[in-house]
Design a protein around this motif. Structure first.
Motif, PDB file in Angstrom:
ATOM      1  N   SER A  18       0.593  -1.254  -0.128  1.00 46.65           N
ATOM      2  CA  SER A  18       0.041   0.116  -0.104  1.00 46.65           C
ATOM      3  C   SER A  18       0.715   1.172   0.136  1.00 46.65           C
ATOM      4  N   THR A  19       2.270   1.237  -0.011  1.00 45.39           N
ATOM      5  CA  THR A  19       3.242   2.393  -0.049  1.00 45.39           C
ATOM      6  C   THR A  19       2.856   3.084  -1.530  1.00 45.39           C
ATOM      7  N   ARG A  20       2.484   4.350  -1.627  1.00 47.62           N
ATOM      8  CA  ARG A  20       2.184   5.059  -3.024  1.00 47.62           C
ATOM      9  C   ARG A  20       3.791   5.387  -3.333  1.00 47.62           C
ATOM     10  N   ALA A  21       3.555   5.038  -4.747  1.00 44.65           N
ATOM     11  CA  ALA A  21       5.044   5.183  -5.332  1.00 44.65           C
ATOM     12  C   ALA A  21       4.901   5.574  -6.855  1.00 44.65           C
ATOM     13  N   THR A  22       5.693   6.244  -7.524  1.00 51.13           N
ATOM     14  CA  THR A  22       5.486   6.144  -9.050  1.00 51.13           C
ATOM     15  C   THR A  22       6.861   5.608  -9.656  1.00 51.13           C
ATOM     16  N   LEU A  23       6.415   4.944 -10.715  1.00 54.06           N
ATOM     17  CA  LEU A  23       7.459   4.203 -11.688  1.00 54.06           C
ATOM     18  C   LEU A  23       7.750   4.917 -12.793  1.00 54.06           C
ATOM     19  N   ALA A  24       9.141   5.395 -13.016  1.00 52.16           N
ATOM     20  CA  ALA A  24       9.325   6.072 -14.476  1.00 52.16           C
ATOM     21  C   ALA A  24       9.983   5.160 -15.109  1.00 52.16           C
ATOM     22  N   LEU A  25       9.553   4.930 -16.614  1.00 55.32           N
ATOM     23  CA  LEU A  25      10.407   4.344 -17.508  1.00 55.32           C
ATOM     24  C   LEU A  25      11.049   5.095 -18.555  1.00 55.32           C
ATOM     25  N   PRO A  72       4.202  -3.514  -3.916  1.00 61.53           N
ATOM     26  CA  PRO A  72       5.068  -4.248  -5.150  1.00 61.53           C
ATOM     27  C   PRO A  72       3.964  -5.040  -5.890  1.00 61.53           C
ATOM     28  N   ASP A  73       2.860  -5.492  -5.308  1.00 63.13           N
ATOM     29  CA  ASP A  73       1.790  -6.380  -6.300  1.00 63.13           C
ATOM     30  C   ASP A  73       1.766  -5.586  -7.523  1.00 63.13           C
ATOM     31  N   GLN A  74       1.550  -4.194  -7.436  1.00 64.88           N
ATOM     32  CA  GLN A  74       1.422  -3.587  -8.665  1.00 64.88           C
ATOM     33  C   GLN A  74       2.259  -3.157  -9.491  1.00 64.88           C
ATOM     34  N   ILE A  75       3.645  -3.524  -9.385  1.00 70.18           N
ATOM     35  CA  ILE A  75       4.845  -2.950 -10.166  1.00 70.18           C
ATOM     36  C   ILE A  75       4.384  -3.534 -11.697  1.00 70.18           C
ATOM     37  N   ALA A 117       1.857  -1.589 -13.328  1.00 73.74           N
ATOM     38  CA  ALA A 117       2.577  -0.171 -13.483  1.00 73.74           C
ATOM     39  C   ALA A 117       3.275  -0.185 -14.661  1.00 73.74           C
ATOM     40  N   MET A 118       4.259  -0.783 -14.678  1.00 72.17           N
ATOM     41  CA  MET A 118       5.247  -0.981 -15.967  1.00 72.17           C
ATOM     42  C   MET A 118       4.789  -1.009 -17.449  1.00 72.17           C
ATOM     43  N   GLN A 119       3.503  -1.890 -17.382  1.00 72.44           N
ATOM     44  CA  GLN A 119       2.935  -2.028 -18.758  1.00 72.44           C
ATOM     45  C   GLN A 119       2.168  -0.527 -18.958  1.00 72.44           C
ATOM     46  N   ARG A 120       1.689   0.224 -17.725  1.00 69.16           N
ATOM     47  CA  ARG A 120       1.160   1.714 -18.210  1.00 69.16           C
ATOM     48  C   ARG A 120       2.174   2.424 -18.465  1.00 69.16           C
ATOM     49  N   ALA A 121       3.357   2.238 -17.749  1.00 70.65           N
ATOM     50  CA  ALA A 121       4.632   3.224 -18.101  1.00 70.65           C
ATOM     51  C   ALA A 121       5.026   3.097 -19.428  1.00 70.65           C
TER      52      ALA A 121
END
Length: 287
Positions: free
Chosen positions: A150-157, A252-255, A258-262
């Protein structure tokens, strides 16, 4: 080894009890011999037998305690070996003496330290990109898995624009220098808590915990601004730029999602002219 193998039926899972059994029999030989002589002679010297029995019992109790204490280095060495087998770091290594048990403990301790060092080197080699020194894909995923739920984070590709042109015109050596310098700039710009990795080729990934996409956008924009102010690359007329896709996640379950969306956002940034930062959730954001 013959005697050791021959006595395995005595406490096969407890070596110290086997030693005690041998010592117990040896300690009681005088008492048994005295009892046998008394039986043969038909006489019972209780004044002699009683002190001998008490001394034997006291010696037995002392032997139990002493053997347990003397075998402590072997138990410690065995424990360290189990830790190494389980892949755990061995930190508390006591110093052994100059006798056989102490030498065994010291040898196992040195072997454990060497094994831990080697395991660390192999793990680092497996999780680090040798060219840039950043984490590779495996290292990134292993580290990102420790993100709290549940930690909010942003993934940047992040993808370097027109990198193939650098390799084709100036050669792969210059391309490698661009990758190294770009990795250095990214590491300098990001926070210590951010996770930076080379995803593959000219593509990099950054996990930015504690930030939403708009805050992360401002952070990545600092890198873009820095590259404009101090360009890198072999061609001054066409300095290196990058395109970036940002995606929000929680835990971590949403990585993977999130990678696909990024990745989709990155494709949009490339299609939109490059040198852009695209936000997956809310459309394009020009820096």
């Amino acid at each position: 080894m013959r005697f050791y193998l021959a006595t395995r039926f005595l406490f096969p899972r407890h070596f110290h009890l086997r030693i005690f059994a041998v010592c117990f029999a040896a300690v009681h030989l005088p008492l048994l011999a005295f009892l046998a002589s008394q039986a043969v002679l038909g006489e019972w010297e209780w004044a002699v037998f009683a002190p001998l029995l008490l001394a034997t019992l006291a010696g037995t109790l002392f032997a139990i305690y002493a053997l347990g204490a003397l075998l402590a280095p072997i138990r410690q060495a065995s424990s360290m070996l189990r830790q190494v087998q389980d892949g755990k770091a061995v930190s508390d290594i006591p110093a052994g003496g100059r006798d056989l048990a102490g030498e065994l403990l010291d040898s196992v301790g040195l072997a454990a330290i060497a094994t831990n060092t080697r395991i660390g080197q192999l793990r680092d080699a497996a999780e680090r990109d040798p060219l840039t020194g950043l984490r590779n894909r495996r290292g990134f995923l292993d580290a990102a898995a420790h993100l709290r739920d549940s930690t909010r984070a942003t993934l940047a590709l992040v993808d370097i624009d027109h990198f193939k042109r650098v390799n084709d015109i100036f050669g792969h050596d210059e391309g490698d220098l661009v990758l190294q310098e770009f990795a250095h700039r990214v590491s300098e710009t990001m926070r210590r808590s951010d996770l930076v990795a080379r995803w593959g080729g000219e593509e990099f990934v950054i996990l930015i915990p504690g930030m939403g996409p708009r805050e992360a956008h401002a952070l990545v924009s600092r890198l873009r601004t820095a590259l404009h102010a101090e360009p890198i690359g072999p061609d001054p007329e066409e300095p290196v730029t990058f395109s970036c896709g940002l995606a929000f996640l929680r835990g971590p379950d949403q990585i993977a999602a999130a990678m696909q969306r990024a990745d989709k956002a990155l494709y949009t940034a490339k299609r939109g002219g490059r040198d852009r930062i695209e936000l997956a959730e809310s459309g394009m954001l020009d820096a």
